[in-house]
Design a protein around this motif. Structure first.
Motif, PDB file in Angstrom:
ATOM      1  N   ALA A  24       0.830  -1.204   0.000  1.00  0.00           N
ATOM      2  CA  ALA A  24       0.000   0.000   0.000  1.00  0.00           C
ATOM      3  C   ALA A  24       0.866   1.256   0.000  1.00  0.00           C
ATOM      4  O   ALA A  24       0.525   2.266  -0.633  1.00  0.00           O
ATOM      5  N   GLN A  25       2.006   1.210   0.705  1.00  0.00           N
ATOM      6  CA  GLN A  25       2.912   2.352   0.715  1.00  0.00           C
ATOM      7  C   GLN A  25       3.486   2.620  -0.671  1.00  0.00           C
ATOM      8  O   GLN A  25       3.823   3.761  -1.009  1.00  0.00           O
ATOM      9  N   TRP A  26       3.594   1.572  -1.474  1.00  0.00           N
ATOM     10  CA  TRP A  26       4.030   1.733  -2.863  1.00  0.00           C
ATOM     11  C   TRP A  26       2.867   2.115  -3.782  1.00  0.00           C
ATOM     12  O   TRP A  26       3.044   2.269  -4.989  1.00  0.00           O
ATOM     13  N   GLY A  27       1.648   2.200  -3.218  1.00  0.00           N
ATOM     14  CA  GLY A  27       0.469   2.516  -4.022  1.00  0.00           C
ATOM     15  C   GLY A  27      -0.085   1.323  -4.760  1.00  0.00           C
ATOM     16  O   GLY A  27      -0.770   1.476  -5.778  1.00  0.00           O
ATOM     17  N   ASN A  28       0.185   0.112  -4.250  1.00  0.00           N
ATOM     18  CA  ASN A  28      -0.204  -1.109  -4.956  1.00  0.00           C
ATOM     19  C   ASN A  28      -1.323  -1.879  -4.268  1.00  0.00           C
ATOM     20  O   ASN A  28      -1.371  -3.097  -4.342  1.00  0.00           O
ATOM     21  N   SER A  29      -2.211  -1.207  -3.584  1.00  0.00           N
ATOM     22  CA  SER A  29      -3.319  -1.900  -2.941  1.00  0.00           C
ATOM     23  C   SER A  29      -4.377  -2.278  -3.987  1.00  0.00           C
ATOM     24  O   SER A  29      -4.402  -1.745  -5.100  1.00  0.00           O
ATOM     25  N   ILE A  30      -5.239  -3.220  -3.606  1.00  0.00           N
ATOM     26  CA  ILE A  30      -6.328  -3.653  -4.481  1.00  0.00           C
ATOM     27  C   ILE A  30      -7.518  -2.705  -4.286  1.00  0.00           C
ATOM     28  O   ILE A  30      -7.995  -2.528  -3.174  1.00  0.00           O
ATOM     29  N   ASP A  31      -7.983  -2.091  -5.377  1.00  0.00           N
ATOM     30  CA  ASP A  31      -9.108  -1.155  -5.269  1.00  0.00           C
ATOM     31  C   ASP A  31     -10.262  -1.506  -6.196  1.00  0.00           C
ATOM     32  O   ASP A  31     -11.196  -0.718  -6.379  1.00  0.00           O
TER      33      ASP A  31
END
Length: 402
Positions: A279-286
């Protein structure tokens, strides 16, 4: 020469094969000889890509080897190989952190191992691993394609994977070739009912990339479908014993991915630490919200063009379903696409993330065979190789990561 099978004639179970009592070395040599045209075609199109890039880089006064081996994610993998985990970079105004725990360990381990036994440094070791893995991936892709639709289809399929629009990444010190090699051979093992081998290869894939979730799903869904089919047929006596090797392969499959997630959890002292790092890399599932927002933020021509590209992708998925690809192959290909689209990560990486979904190329491969002209097929592949090479050179000489 007999024609290749119809694109709709895919057996649910592989046909019985004659017993091969040759030594293992002899069987591997025979398989390699059968795959030689595919490996040659793949190597040829990738050499085209490298030559075009080398010329473009030289004209721009840039170091081609540096651009392939010591840029973007490659640097993170080499840092892990040299120092282990623990490096972070604070990059955002709000103090957001990019941690190297986002990168899985198999490629760094191989880079370090190669660097220790060869004169190559970590950068050169990374390229060697990626290039060798590319050939192994092309071999595995050929093996899957040849089993389903004949040797000619396997050759064309391997060549098409080598001219994928972002195929230039296959020449970089990235994980795409390594992961695709493990996934292709795991799927081939499922098709030939070597479930324990399939599970073991899936373990390694799970130590390579988070998208191993697609391969894990392919094995699990195929096994579940097999058990349900036998149960509905009333063939319940000894169903678990009869499918013991399959069940063992499915149990093995997620262990690599889980092992790394647990490692990060223990290291960081939180059960969800790996997902926090991503998530810190902006790679969360949305669920695709970031993709939709990106499209809506484009000028109208760009938005329409991107929607057309996504529609083409959807058409390829439809053709894979219509082609009646075997369940593990179909599930894997679709799952890789879905995983690539529902994340919130950098948009420019999505085509690269979809590159391991080689089953999407099976319908075009079979379509090319219908030309029944080797010269025409070679000509089309040459044009695609040139286009892929030009796009690769333009991207690698740019400032943003692929």
């Amino acid at each position: 020469m007999s024609a290749d099978p119809s694109p709709h004639a895919t057996p649910s179970r592989p046909a019985p094969q004659p017993s091969d009592r040759r030594p293992a070395g002899g069987r591997v040599a025979a398989a390699l000889a059968a795959a030689a045209p595919a490996l040659g075609a793949y190597a040829a199109v990738r050499i085209v890509g490298l030559v075009v890039f080398w010329v473009a880089a030289s004209a721009a006064g840039r170091d081609a080897l540096h651009l392939l081996s010591e840029r973007w994610d490659s640097v993170w993998y080499q840092r892990v190989a040299e120092h282990g985990y623990g490096y972070t970079v604070i990059t955002l105004a709000d103090g957001g952190i990019h941690s190297d725990l986002a990168f899985f360990p198999l490629l760094p381990a191989l880079e370090r191992g190669v660097a220790e036994v060869t004169p190559l440094g970590l950068a050169g070791a990374g390229l060697l691993v990626a290039w060798v893995a590319g050939l192994l991936a092309a071999w595995g892709i050929f093996a899957v394609g040849a089993r389903l639709y004949g040797r000619r289809a396997g050759v064309v399929l391997a060549a098409l994977w080598g001219v994928y629009p972002t195929a230039f990444v296959q020449s970089m010190a990235y994980t795409e070739t390594l992961f695709t090699a493990l996934a292709a051979w795991s799927l081939y093992a499922v098709l030939t009912r070597r479930w324990i081998v399939a599970g073991a290869l899936c373990v390694l894939a799970g130590l390579t990339r988070p998208s191993a979730a697609a391969l894990i799903a392919a094995l699990a869904i195929t096994a579940a479908a097999t058990l349900v089919r036998e149960y509905r047929a009333g063939d319940t006596d000894g169903i678990v014993r009869r499918n013991g090797r399959m069940l063992l392969g499915v149990v093995l499959a997620p262990l690599g991915w889980l092992a790394y997630v647990v490692f990060v959890a223990v290291r960081e002292g939180s059960p969800f630490a790996y997902f926090d790092v991503q998530a810190q890399w902006g790679n969360s599932i949305d669920g695709g919200a970031a993709l939709a927002s990106f499209i809506l933020g484009l000028p109208l021509p760009g938005a329409l063009g991107l929607c057309a590209a996504l529609a083409g992708l959807g058409w390829l998925v439809y053709l894979c379903v219509r082609q009646r690809q075997p369940l593990p192959v179909l599930v894997y290909g679709i799952a890789v696409v879905v995983i690539s689209l529902i994340g919130s990560g950098y948009f420019g990486s999505r085509p690269r993330l979809m590159m391991p979904a080689f089953p999407l190329l099976l319908p075009p491969a079979v379509a090319l065979l219908r030309l029944r002209s080797t010269a025409r097929t070679a000509g089309i592949l040459a044009v695609l190789a040139a286009a892929s090479a030009a796009y690769g050179a333009w991207t690698l000489l740019g400032s943003g990561p692929p």
